[in-house]
Scaffold this active site. Structure first.
Site, PDB file in Angstrom:
ATOM      1  N   ASP A  30      -8.365  14.998 -26.837  1.00  0.00           N
ATOM      2  CA  ASP A  30      -7.604  14.481 -27.682  1.00  0.00           C
ATOM      3  C   ASP A  30      -6.584  14.916 -28.727  1.00  0.00           C
ATOM      4  OD1 ASP A  30      -8.281  11.039 -29.023  1.00  0.00           O
ATOM      5  OD2 ASP A  30      -7.117  12.502 -30.292  1.00  0.00           O
ATOM      6  N   THR A  95      -5.706   1.974 -30.339  1.00  0.00           N
ATOM      7  CA  THR A  95      -4.377   2.300 -30.476  1.00  0.00           C
ATOM      8  C   THR A  95      -3.631   2.192 -28.924  1.00  0.00           C
ATOM      9  OG1 THR A  95      -4.595   4.501 -30.679  1.00  0.00           O
ATOM     10  CG2 THR A  95      -4.585   3.299 -32.746  1.00  0.00           C
ATOM     11  N   HIS A 100     -10.326   3.916 -22.331  1.00  0.00           N
ATOM     12  CA  HIS A 100     -10.809   5.321 -22.584  1.00  0.00           C
ATOM     13  C   HIS A 100     -12.043   5.127 -23.382  1.00  0.00           C
ATOM     14  CE1 HIS A 100      -8.131   4.070 -26.172  1.00  0.00           C
ATOM     15  NE2 HIS A 100      -8.760   4.961 -26.623  1.00  0.00           N
TER      16      HIS A 100
HETATM   17  P1  5GP Z   1      -8.018   4.632 -29.750  1.00  0.00           P
HETATM   18  O1  5GP Z   1      -7.656   4.663 -31.002  1.00  0.00           O
HETATM   19  O2  5GP Z   1      -7.042   3.726 -28.859  1.00  0.00           O
HETATM   20  O3  5GP Z   1      -9.408   4.263 -29.444  1.00  0.00           O
HETATM   21  O4  5GP Z   1      -7.778   6.110 -29.205  1.00  0.00           O
HETATM   22  C1  5GP Z   1      -6.661   6.750 -28.615  1.00  0.00           C
HETATM   23  C2  5GP Z   1      -6.889   8.131 -28.974  1.00  0.00           C
HETATM   24  O5  5GP Z   1      -5.587   8.796 -28.265  1.00  0.00           O
HETATM   25  C3  5GP Z   1      -6.851   8.551 -30.390  1.00  0.00           C
HETATM   26  O6  5GP Z   1      -7.752   9.377 -30.725  1.00  0.00           O
HETATM   27  C4  5GP Z   1      -5.306   9.818 -30.248  1.00  0.00           C
HETATM   28  O7  5GP Z   1      -5.497  10.757 -31.076  1.00  0.00           O
HETATM   29  C5  5GP Z   1      -5.326   9.872 -28.937  1.00  0.00           C
HETATM   30  N1  5GP Z   1      -3.774  10.086 -28.259  1.00  0.00           N
HETATM   31  C6  5GP Z   1      -2.815   9.401 -28.875  1.00  0.00           C
HETATM   32  N2  5GP Z   1      -1.489   9.796 -28.347  1.00  0.00           N
HETATM   33  C7  5GP Z   1      -2.269  10.982 -27.450  1.00  0.00           C
HETATM   34  C8  5GP Z   1      -1.518  11.869 -26.822  1.00  0.00           C
HETATM   35  O8  5GP Z   1      -0.032  11.668 -26.525  1.00  0.00           O
HETATM   36  N3  5GP Z   1      -2.118  12.936 -26.228  1.00  0.00           N
HETATM   37  C9  5GP Z   1      -3.385  12.884 -26.288  1.00  0.00           C
HETATM   38  N4  5GP Z   1      -4.120  13.943 -25.760  1.00  0.00           N
HETATM   39  N5  5GP Z   1      -3.866  12.426 -26.887  1.00  0.00           N
HETATM   40  C10 5GP Z   1      -3.418  11.005 -27.566  1.00  0.00           C
END
Ligand code: 5GP
Ligand code: ZN
Length: 114
Positions: A30, A95, A100
């Site tokens: 992440d 987000t 995932h």
């Molecule tokens: P969510 O908030 O949808 O559960 O998790 C999305 C995750 O994707 C977040 O923890 C965020 O830090 C990660 N993330 C967002 N953009 C990127 C990216 O471009 N590369 C990586 N490796 N992680 C990302």
């Protein structure tokens, strides 16, 4: 899904620090870690969230789930343990609309979940 961030990572259009890959599954660190070890495990195929899991994609999802303990072991998390989280929709704070699973570990995590 050409505008999906994680589909673009799968396609190699956006770089990522990979920790595991097979034909159906990709895992990468992440970008904004919430724990000393914070890895995202995704299906390569676009599935928008756990709400979109159904009979047509459960085989791929099962491969993602099968990979999680292997990845956790390879990251040295087996002994101490780890948390697996999948945020689904707005109230959960999802987000990126591509299914995932967060693997979080490397410290004693806070117990609050909601
Ligand atoms: P969510 O908030 O949808 O559960 O998790 C999305 C995750 O994707 C977040 O923890 C965020 O830090 C990660 N993330 C967002 N953009 C990127 C990216 O471009 N590369 C990586 N490796 N992680 C990302
Ligand atoms: Zn996608």
């Amino acid at each position: 899904m050409e505008n999906c961030l994680f589909c673009r990572i799968v396609a190699g259009e956006i770089p990522s620090k990979k920790v595991y890959e097979d034909g159906d599954v990709l895992a990468f660190y992440d970008i904004n870690p919430n724990a000393p070890v914070h890895v995202l495990v995704i299906p390569k195929a676009h599935i928008s969230s756990i709400a979109a899991v159904d009979a047509s994609n459960i085989e791929v999802v099962s491969r993602v789930l099968l990979a999680i303990p292997q990845i956790a072991r390879s990251l040295g998390l087996e002994e101490g343990g780890y948390r697996v989280v999948s945020n689904c929709g707005e109230d959960a704070g999802q987000t990126v609309p591509h299914l995932h699973f967060h693997i979080l570990g490397g410290k004693k995590l806070p117990v609050t979940l909601g």
